[in-house]
Design an enzyme around this catalytic site. Sequence first.
Site, PDB file in Angstrom:
ATOM      1  CB  SER A 191      -0.977  -0.057   1.178  1.00  0.00           C
ATOM      2  OG  SER A 191      -2.057   0.805   1.006  1.00  0.00           O
ATOM      3  CG  ASP A 298      -6.650  -3.295  -3.707  1.00  0.00           C
ATOM      4  OD1 ASP A 298      -7.461  -2.514  -3.177  1.00  0.00           O
ATOM      5  OD2 ASP A 298      -5.440  -3.346  -3.389  1.00  0.00           O
ATOM      6  CG  HIS A 328      -5.509  -2.938   0.142  1.00  0.00           C
ATOM      7  ND1 HIS A 328      -4.821  -2.475  -0.959  1.00  0.00           N
ATOM      8  CD2 HIS A 328      -4.987  -2.265   1.211  1.00  0.00           C
ATOM      9  CE1 HIS A 328      -3.946  -1.565  -0.584  1.00  0.00           C
ATOM     10  NE2 HIS A 328      -4.008  -1.436   0.737  1.00  0.00           N
TER      11      HIS A 328
END
Length: 616
Positions: A191, A298, A328
């Site tokens: 991320s 995602d 995610h």
Amino acid sequence: MKRVRVVVALAGALTLTPIPATAATPAFTLSGGVSAPIHSMADAVRETVYVDSGLDLDGDGTRDRVTADIIRPSTTGRVPVIMDASPYYQSAGRGNESEVKTYDSAGVPVKFPLFYDNYFVPRGYAVVLVDFLGTNRSRGCVDVGGQSEIASGTAVIDWLNGRRTGYTTLTGTATKTASWSTGAVGMIGKSWDGSIANGVAATGIDGLKTIVPIAAISSWYDWFRSDGVAYPGYSSPTGLGSRFENANASSRCGAVRTQMTNGSPANGDYTAMWQARDFVRNASRVKASIFAIHGLNDLNVKTLQYGQFWDAVPATVPKKLWFSQTAHVDPFDFRRGEWVATLHRWFDRWLLNVPNGIENEPQVSAERAPNQWADDQTWPPAGTVGTVLRPSSSGLGTSPGTGTAAFTDNGSATPSSWLSGSNTGRVIYSTAPLTSDLRVAGTSSITVTVSSSTPTAHLTAYLVDYGPARVRTGEGIRTLTTESCWGESRAGDDACYRNTEATTGNVDAQIIARGWADLANYASLSTPRTITPGTKYSMTFRLSTTDHVIPAGHRLGLLIGGTDSSAIVRPSQLPRLTVDLAGTSVRVPMRGSVPAASADPMTATSVSAGTTSALG
């Protein structure tokens, strides 16, 4: 809690001479073709360095120092570095168990989140966890993808290569060098962490040998906006960044926050501030090899983020890619054993110079069904062709349509309501049932010619696989109570983590690519145009990157709608939209026979639509 000891066995022993150490104990040795655990975690060196970033964004008259916590084997041989730079080490934490850093009473780091230290330090690597400027123990300001965060990575890489000054304290003058470092660095992170790995790689910095971006951002504009339309939630980087500031940044970084607010207008314009946070534009500078991982479902960090970076990086850069059916999620939590083994070989190749040939193995591994993976030598796979399909009264095919189709945007539609047929604020076009498998691999785009009844109009487009399938649902994993151990535990830093399993369900439609746009940006993302009601405008916008096989017997569908309330904000005046079919088409990268059109209406009762979760 039950703990299961996991041993990873790798075949293919190699004969080579390791990087020489300067003492009797080597920096690393090989066993079975991979670096072996020859160092003890019990006597590993744990320390902190405070590196001069060259910036003074907090305006206190002294240059901001970025803090790096280090754990390395106790050896006089030089070792390479695995680095994870993050804003989360004292807030959201890292990994599925939200681990944070801990320190003893003297400030010496004790807990290093994630398994990297436990697994790789015994094998002859240092692990360096960097606090973004403005977070945890660093000075400076959080600027969400800007110069502060790039400097958080580049400054430490420079220090590891003897090009920048590091200090023993946050404000003192005593210096510290990285005499133990080979200078070879691999950046990894999920991320936000992986996003900065992309950004640092795009500087072309010497010493960065590889990056492993997991569900990572390549353009911060594309995290907050989509071709002129805003995503709900954070309206600008200011709100996101302020969540993770330390006390110093909170009190001193008002100017940086104002700059971010002013540079992110709510109308979705692409500004100079966004350009400075667009790593794709400098991807030609990338020299480090790349091993990227992304969940096809995602909707937090959308797959376009890696698709566009992958396409922009020079062809000479060695690249590897995993696509999962998760949202995610870190690969440690959806393909753990294979992930650790592959990452081990990847780091050995690029940081220890072990000629294990991993760069010559299949470039992509994609999850076709829960826990069922298929590999291809290159990506997009050989034979993939950009094919233009057109909607018409006959369905979705290669022949241009005629006439128009209209719908009214009610501002509250969702993917499920649109695909189930209970919401009419869209139009859907479909191919006939496929006579053979069709693979869609890459980034699609759509051109829509449309007129609006109001001066404001937002657009949505989906590519849909219509047909029954068993898929991962939700985030794609469920956390169990059992554990497995990866590396060596030591006091204050456990190497054991909870296992996971796939969450699955049956669907009869899957959204495989999607995109959103503001019609006012039909001619420019930086300068919106006035929309005159009743006038036709043509706009081309991007759909998300995918790798999906549509099985024989299924259909490929195209949905065009107004506001997808699950993804974008609604326009100030909801319009009736009229689509000019002759001027509308979608370009799809596909391998297989081009399907014929079908006018049969398509609906679905159960839909795989992807998952949005918090950045982290």
